[in-house]
Motif scaffolding. Structure first.
Motif, PDB file in Angstrom:
ATOM      1  N   SER A 185      65.824  68.066  41.072  1.00 48.67           N
ATOM      2  CA  SER A 185      67.028  68.513  40.386  1.00 48.67           C
ATOM      3  C   SER A 185      67.463  69.855  40.954  1.00 48.67           C
ATOM      4  CB  SER A 185      66.787  68.626  38.884  1.00 48.67           C
ATOM      5  OG  SER A 185      65.783  69.571  38.641  1.00 48.67           O
ATOM      6  N   THR A 186      68.722  69.958  41.157  1.00 43.64           N
ATOM      7  CA  THR A 186      69.292  71.195  41.662  1.00 43.64           C
ATOM      8  C   THR A 186      69.517  72.123  40.483  1.00 43.64           C
ATOM      9  OG1 THR A 186      70.435  69.933  43.360  1.00 43.64           O
ATOM     10  CG2 THR A 186      71.215  72.168  42.953  1.00 43.64           C
ATOM     11  N   PRO A 187      68.981  73.338  40.540  1.00 38.31           N
ATOM     12  CA  PRO A 187      69.211  74.259  39.434  1.00 38.31           C
ATOM     13  C   PRO A 187      70.699  74.546  39.279  1.00 38.31           C
ATOM     14  CG  PRO A 187      67.803  75.274  41.114  1.00 38.31           C
ATOM     15  CD  PRO A 187      68.220  73.920  41.604  1.00 38.31           C
ATOM     16  N   THR A 188      71.127  74.609  38.039  1.00 37.00           N
ATOM     17  CA  THR A 188      72.533  74.905  37.786  1.00 37.00           C
ATOM     18  C   THR A 188      72.655  76.336  37.285  1.00 37.00           C
ATOM     19  OG1 THR A 188      72.333  74.046  35.539  1.00 37.00           O
ATOM     20  CG2 THR A 188      73.126  72.523  37.221  1.00 37.00           C
ATOM     21  N   PRO A 189      73.734  76.984  37.627  1.00 36.58           N
ATOM     22  CA  PRO A 189      73.904  78.362  37.167  1.00 36.58           C
ATOM     23  C   PRO A 189      74.167  78.396  35.667  1.00 36.58           C
ATOM     24  CG  PRO A 189      75.824  77.659  38.418  1.00 36.58           C
ATOM     25  CD  PRO A 189      74.828  76.558  38.488  1.00 36.58           C
ATOM     26  N   ARG A 190      73.700  79.437  35.037  1.00 38.19           N
ATOM     27  CA  ARG A 190      73.911  79.643  33.608  1.00 38.19           C
ATOM     28  C   ARG A 190      74.734  80.908  33.422  1.00 38.19           C
ATOM     29  NH1 ARG A 190      69.643  80.734  28.711  1.00 38.19           N
ATOM     30  NH2 ARG A 190      71.240  81.316  27.216  1.00 38.19           N
ATOM     31  N   LEU A 191      75.775  80.808  32.651  1.00 39.36           N
ATOM     32  CA  LEU A 191      76.582  81.978  32.328  1.00 39.36           C
ATOM     33  C   LEU A 191      75.812  82.826  31.325  1.00 39.36           C
ATOM     34  CD1 LEU A 191      79.279  83.506  32.560  1.00 39.36           C
ATOM     35  CD2 LEU A 191      80.102  82.117  30.651  1.00 39.36           C
ATOM     36  N   LEU A 192      75.481  84.025  31.715  1.00 39.31           N
ATOM     37  CA  LEU A 192      74.712  84.912  30.847  1.00 39.31           C
ATOM     38  C   LEU A 192      75.631  85.626  29.858  1.00 39.31           C
ATOM     39  CD1 LEU A 192      72.219  86.439  33.437  1.00 39.31           C
ATOM     40  CD2 LEU A 192      71.829  84.577  31.823  1.00 39.31           C
ATOM     41  N   PRO A 193      75.074  86.088  28.743  1.00 39.35           N
ATOM     42  CA  PRO A 193      75.915  86.739  27.731  1.00 39.35           C
ATOM     43  C   PRO A 193      76.263  88.190  28.058  1.00 39.35           C
ATOM     44  CG  PRO A 193      73.667  86.569  26.928  1.00 39.35           C
ATOM     45  CD  PRO A 193      73.718  85.862  28.263  1.00 39.35           C
ATOM     46  N   TRP A 194      76.162  88.569  29.302  1.00 41.13           N
ATOM     47  CA  TRP A 194      76.563  89.913  29.728  1.00 41.13           C
ATOM     48  C   TRP A 194      77.206  89.791  31.097  1.00 41.13           C
ATOM     49  CZ3 TRP A 194      71.314  88.658  29.096  1.00 41.13           C
ATOM     50  CH2 TRP A 194      70.596  88.488  30.273  1.00 41.13           C
ATOM     51  N   THR A 195      77.891  90.840  31.498  1.00 38.89           N
ATOM     52  CA  THR A 195      78.549  90.861  32.807  1.00 38.89           C
ATOM     53  C   THR A 195      77.907  91.937  33.674  1.00 38.89           C
ATOM     54  OG1 THR A 195      80.212  92.429  32.028  1.00 38.89           O
ATOM     55  CG2 THR A 195      80.774  90.080  31.869  1.00 38.89           C
ATOM     56  N   SER A 196      78.283  91.908  34.938  1.00 42.13           N
ATOM     57  CA  SER A 196      77.814  92.935  35.860  1.00 42.13           C
ATOM     58  C   SER A 196      78.561  94.236  35.543  1.00 42.13           C
ATOM     59  CB  SER A 196      78.072  92.495  37.298  1.00 42.13           C
ATOM     60  OG  SER A 196      79.464  92.499  37.557  1.00 42.13           O
ATOM     61  N   PRO A 197      78.126  95.353  36.117  1.00 40.70           N
ATOM     62  CA  PRO A 197      78.830  96.627  35.863  1.00 40.70           C
ATOM     63  C   PRO A 197      80.317  96.579  36.216  1.00 40.70           C
ATOM     64  CG  PRO A 197      76.711  97.061  36.861  1.00 40.70           C
ATOM     65  CD  PRO A 197      76.901  95.562  36.897  1.00 40.70           C
ATOM     66  N   ASP A 198      80.695  95.722  37.154  1.00 42.07           N
ATOM     67  CA  ASP A 198      82.120  95.619  37.497  1.00 42.07           C
ATOM     68  C   ASP A 198      82.792  94.439  36.776  1.00 42.07           C
ATOM     69  OD1 ASP A 198      80.672  93.833  39.016  1.00 42.07           O
ATOM     70  OD2 ASP A 198      81.833  94.129  40.838  1.00 42.07           O
ATOM     71  N   GLU A 199      82.199  94.029  35.626  1.00 44.63           N
ATOM     72  CA  GLU A 199      82.774  93.021  34.724  1.00 44.63           C
ATOM     73  C   GLU A 199      82.838  91.607  35.320  1.00 44.63           C
ATOM     74  OE1 GLU A 199      83.442  93.597  31.451  1.00 44.63           O
ATOM     75  OE2 GLU A 199      82.603  95.559  31.853  1.00 44.63           O
ATOM     76  N   LYS A 200      82.026  91.328  36.310  1.00 40.20           N
ATOM     77  CA  LYS A 200      81.963  89.971  36.867  1.00 40.20           C
ATOM     78  C   LYS A 200      80.899  89.178  36.111  1.00 40.20           C
ATOM     79  CE  LYS A 200      83.623  91.147  41.407  1.00 40.20           C
ATOM     80  NZ  LYS A 200      83.352  91.204  42.836  1.00 40.20           N
ATOM     81  N   PRO A 201      81.094  87.852  35.989  1.00 45.30           N
ATOM     82  CA  PRO A 201      80.099  87.050  35.271  1.00 45.30           C
ATOM     83  C   PRO A 201      78.769  87.016  36.018  1.00 45.30           C
ATOM     84  CG  PRO A 201      81.866  85.663  36.151  1.00 45.30           C
ATOM     85  CD  PRO A 201      82.218  87.081  36.464  1.00 45.30           C
ATOM     86  N   CYS A 202      77.686  86.961  35.269  1.00 45.59           N
ATOM     87  CA  CYS A 202      76.344  86.836  35.832  1.00 45.59           C
ATOM     88  C   CYS A 202      75.939  85.373  35.722  1.00 45.59           C
ATOM     89  CB  CYS A 202      75.346  87.708  35.081  1.00 45.59           C
ATOM     90  SG  CYS A 202      75.659  89.466  35.273  1.00 45.59           S
ATOM     91  N   LEU A 203      75.631  84.759  36.855  1.00 47.81           N
ATOM     92  CA  LEU A 203      75.315  83.340  36.909  1.00 47.81           C
ATOM     93  C   LEU A 203      74.052  83.104  37.729  1.00 47.81           C
ATOM     94  CD1 LEU A 203      78.968  82.295  37.671  1.00 47.81           C
ATOM     95  CD2 LEU A 203      77.742  81.639  35.611  1.00 47.81           C
ATOM     96  N   PRO A 204      72.879  83.374  37.175  1.00 46.04           N
ATOM     97  CA  PRO A 204      71.652  83.123  37.940  1.00 46.04           C
ATOM     98  C   PRO A 204      71.334  81.630  37.988  1.00 46.04           C
ATOM     99  CG  PRO A 204      71.093  83.796  35.751  1.00 46.04           C
ATOM    100  CD  PRO A 204      72.602  83.892  35.855  1.00 46.04           C
ATOM    101  N   LEU A 205      70.615  81.241  39.024  1.00 45.23           N
ATOM    102  CA  LEU A 205      70.136  79.864  39.125  1.00 45.23           C
ATOM    103  C   LEU A 205      68.730  79.808  38.565  1.00 45.23           C
ATOM    104  CD1 LEU A 205      71.287  78.916  42.728  1.00 45.23           C
ATOM    105  CD2 LEU A 205      72.294  78.194  40.575  1.00 45.23           C
ATOM    106  N   GLY A 206      68.385  78.708  37.963  1.00 52.60           N
ATOM    107  CA  GLY A 206      67.029  78.559  37.459  1.00 52.60           C
ATOM    108  C   GLY A 206      66.875  77.296  36.653  1.00 52.60           C
ATOM    109  N   ASP A 207      65.676  77.126  36.133  1.00 51.52           N
ATOM    110  CA  ASP A 207      65.388  75.926  35.363  1.00 51.52           C
ATOM    111  C   ASP A 207      65.625  76.122  33.874  1.00 51.52           C
ATOM    112  OD1 ASP A 207      63.316  77.577  34.656  1.00 51.52           O
ATOM    113  OD2 ASP A 207      61.731  76.291  35.433  1.00 51.52           O
ATOM    114  N   GLY A 208      66.059  77.301  33.471  1.00 49.78           N
ATOM    115  CA  GLY A 208      66.324  77.577  32.071  1.00 49.78           C
ATOM    116  C   GLY A 208      65.095  77.929  31.261  1.00 49.78           C
TER     117      GLY A 208
END
Length: 99
Positions: free
Chosen positions: A12-35
Motif C-alpha cells: 500500500s502506498t502511504p497517503t498524505p494526511r492533512l495535519l491540524p496545523w500549518t507550517s510557519p508560512d501557513e502552508k498545509p502539512c501533509l506527511p506520508l505514513g501509515d497513520g
C-alpha cells in the motif's frame, strides 16, 4: 511439489494526511505514513482537543447570546473565536474525509 503460486503481496502506498496545523508560512502539512506513528497520534490528540474546545465555545456562545447582555467587544471576540473554531473543524473534516 505443488502447483500453487504464492499470493501477491499488497504494497500500500502511504497517503498524505492533512495535519491540524500549518507550517510557519501557513502552508498545509501533509506527511506520508501509515497513520500509526508519533505524528499521527499527536495530530489525533490535537484534533480531539480542538473538537472539545469547539463544543465548549459553542455552549458559551449560546449562553452569551441567550443572555442578550453583551458588549460589542464581547461579540467581536466571540466572532473571532468561532471563526477559528470553524477553521479547525473544517480542517479536521477535510483530513478525515481524505482518509
Amino acid at each position: 511439489m505443488t502447483d500453487e503460486t504464492p499470493a501477491p503481496t499488497s504494497t500500500s502506498t502511504p497517503t498524505p494526511r492533512l495535519l491540524p496545523w500549518t507550517s510557519p508560512d501557513e502552508k498545509p502539512c501533509l506527511p506520508l505514513g501509515d497513520g500509526e506513528g508519533f505524528i499521527s497520534r499527536l495530530a489525533n490528540d490535537i484534533e480531539a482537543e480542538q473538537l472539545c474546545y469547539t463544543t465548549e465555545l459553542r455552549k458559551e456562545a449560546r449562553r452569551m447570546l441567550d443572555g442578550r447582555s453583551w458588549t460589542i467587544g464581547e461579540l467581536q471576540l466571540l466572532a473571532v473565536e468561532l471563526t477559528e473554531a470553524l477553521d479547525a473543524v473544517q480542517r479536521i473534516a477535510e483530513s478525515r474525509g481524505a482518509r
